[in-house]
Design a protein around this motif. Structure first.
Motif, mmCIF file in Angstrom:
data_model
loop_
_atom_site.group_PDB
_atom_site.id
_atom_site.type_symbol
_atom_site.label_atom_id
_atom_site.label_comp_id
_atom_site.label_asym_id
_atom_site.label_seq_id
_atom_site.Cartn_x
_atom_site.Cartn_y
_atom_site.Cartn_z
ATOM 1 N N ILE A 144 1.054 -1.448 -0.194
ATOM 2 C CA ILE A 144 0.237 0.309 0.419
ATOM 3 C C ILE A 144 0.941 1.424 -0.388
ATOM 4 O O ILE A 144 1.306 2.008 0.350
ATOM 5 C CB ILE A 144 -0.829 -0.239 1.359
ATOM 6 N N PRO A 145 1.956 1.950 -1.248
ATOM 7 C CA PRO A 145 2.081 2.851 -1.699
ATOM 8 C C PRO A 145 1.401 4.271 -1.335
ATOM 9 O O PRO A 145 -0.029 4.220 -1.549
ATOM 10 C CB PRO A 145 2.510 3.029 -2.340
ATOM 11 N N LYS A 203 11.611 -7.256 -0.052
ATOM 12 C CA LYS A 203 11.931 -6.281 0.168
ATOM 13 C C LYS A 203 12.367 -5.059 -0.794
ATOM 14 O O LYS A 203 12.383 -4.200 -0.834
ATOM 15 C CB LYS A 203 13.499 -6.537 0.405
ATOM 16 N N LYS A 204 12.249 -5.663 -2.083
ATOM 17 C CA LYS A 204 12.235 -4.793 -3.429
ATOM 18 C C LYS A 204 10.918 -4.610 -3.704
ATOM 19 O O LYS A 204 11.583 -3.456 -4.251
ATOM 20 C CB LYS A 204 12.724 -5.750 -4.689
ATOM 21 N N ALA A 205 10.350 -5.097 -3.071
ATOM 22 C CA ALA A 205 8.675 -4.140 -3.869
ATOM 23 C C ALA A 205 8.791 -3.099 -2.780
ATOM 24 O O ALA A 205 8.502 -1.734 -3.715
ATOM 25 C CB ALA A 205 7.626 -5.169 -3.616
ATOM 26 N N GLN A 206 9.901 -3.360 -1.509
ATOM 27 C CA GLN A 206 9.225 -1.726 -0.667
ATOM 28 C C GLN A 206 10.672 -1.057 -1.615
ATOM 29 O O GLN A 206 9.987 0.361 -1.595
ATOM 30 C CB GLN A 206 9.502 -2.293 0.278
ATOM 31 N N ASP A 207 11.580 -1.084 -1.528
ATOM 32 C CA ASP A 207 12.067 0.293 -2.793
ATOM 33 C C ASP A 207 11.283 0.269 -4.176
ATOM 34 O O ASP A 207 11.372 1.855 -4.064
ATOM 35 C CB ASP A 207 13.482 -1.050 -2.902
ATOM 36 N N ALA A 234 6.633 6.698 -3.335
ATOM 37 C CA ALA A 234 5.817 6.511 -2.258
ATOM 38 C C ALA A 234 6.573 6.897 -1.370
ATOM 39 O O ALA A 234 7.928 7.057 -1.026
ATOM 40 C CB ALA A 234 5.518 5.238 -1.938
ATOM 41 N N SER A 235 5.801 8.015 -0.330
ATOM 42 C CA SER A 235 6.663 8.589 0.936
ATOM 43 C C SER A 235 6.678 7.421 1.907
ATOM 44 O O SER A 235 7.473 7.576 2.722
ATOM 45 C CB SER A 235 6.120 10.068 1.145
ATOM 46 N N ARG A 236 6.237 6.702 1.616
ATOM 47 C CA ARG A 236 5.872 5.210 2.944
ATOM 48 C C ARG A 236 4.951 4.777 2.419
ATOM 49 O O ARG A 236 4.424 4.716 1.101
ATOM 50 C CB ARG A 236 5.180 6.040 3.870
ATOM 51 N N VAL A 237 5.602 2.719 2.889
ATOM 52 C CA VAL A 237 4.784 1.881 2.339
ATOM 53 C C VAL A 237 4.710 0.954 3.283
ATOM 54 O O VAL A 237 5.283 0.570 4.277
ATOM 55 C CB VAL A 237 5.992 1.148 1.273
ATOM 56 N N CYS A 238 3.477 0.811 3.415
ATOM 57 C CA CYS A 238 2.566 -0.228 4.688
ATOM 58 C C CYS A 238 2.436 -1.499 3.317
ATOM 59 O O CYS A 238 1.886 -1.605 2.936
ATOM 60 C CB CYS A 238 1.039 0.202 5.029
ATOM 61 N N SER A 239 2.486 -2.236 4.836
ATOM 62 C CA SER A 239 3.336 -3.458 3.809
ATOM 63 C C SER A 239 2.364 -5.327 3.985
ATOM 64 O O SER A 239 2.655 -4.895 5.471
ATOM 65 C CB SER A 239 3.967 -4.216 2.951
#
Length: 95
Positions: free
Chosen positions: A11-12, A58-62, A69-74
């Motif tokens: 959720i970017p 991890k790559k998905a966050q990057d 995205a200023s923040r990512v909730c996963s």
């Protein structure tokens, strides 16, 4: 190591009109990783070795951050058992 299932929902924090394009980039990365995967309406489920799947997480966050995205909730779900678990054994009767 046993085969496991990992489901990932990213959720970017981007403007609403950019959410799908960012998520599409994550799905594209998963598709090119070589793991078996299935896209669902709320998450993507992958099958493979846990360490490799966690590298994908991890790559998905990057990717989300590099796409603005200023923040990512996963949300990450892991289905693990010693002898391994596959997506087919869980859902084949529904196909």
């Amino acid at each position: 190591m046993a085969i496991v299932n990992v489901s990932l929902q990213v959720i970017p924090n981007v403007p609403e009109n950019q959410i799908y394009s960012v998520v599409d980039k994550v799905i594209e990365m998963i598709a090119t990783s070589g793991v078996k995967y299935e896209v669902g309406p709320m998450e993507t489920t992958m099958e493979g070795e846990l360490d490799f799947l966690m590298e994908i997480v991890k790559k998905a966050q990057d990717i989300c951050v590099s796409e603005g995205a200023s923040r990512v909730c996963s949300v990450v779900k892991i289905d693990y058992k010693k002898e391994g678990v596959t997506m087919d054994e869980k859902i084949s009767k529904y196909r």
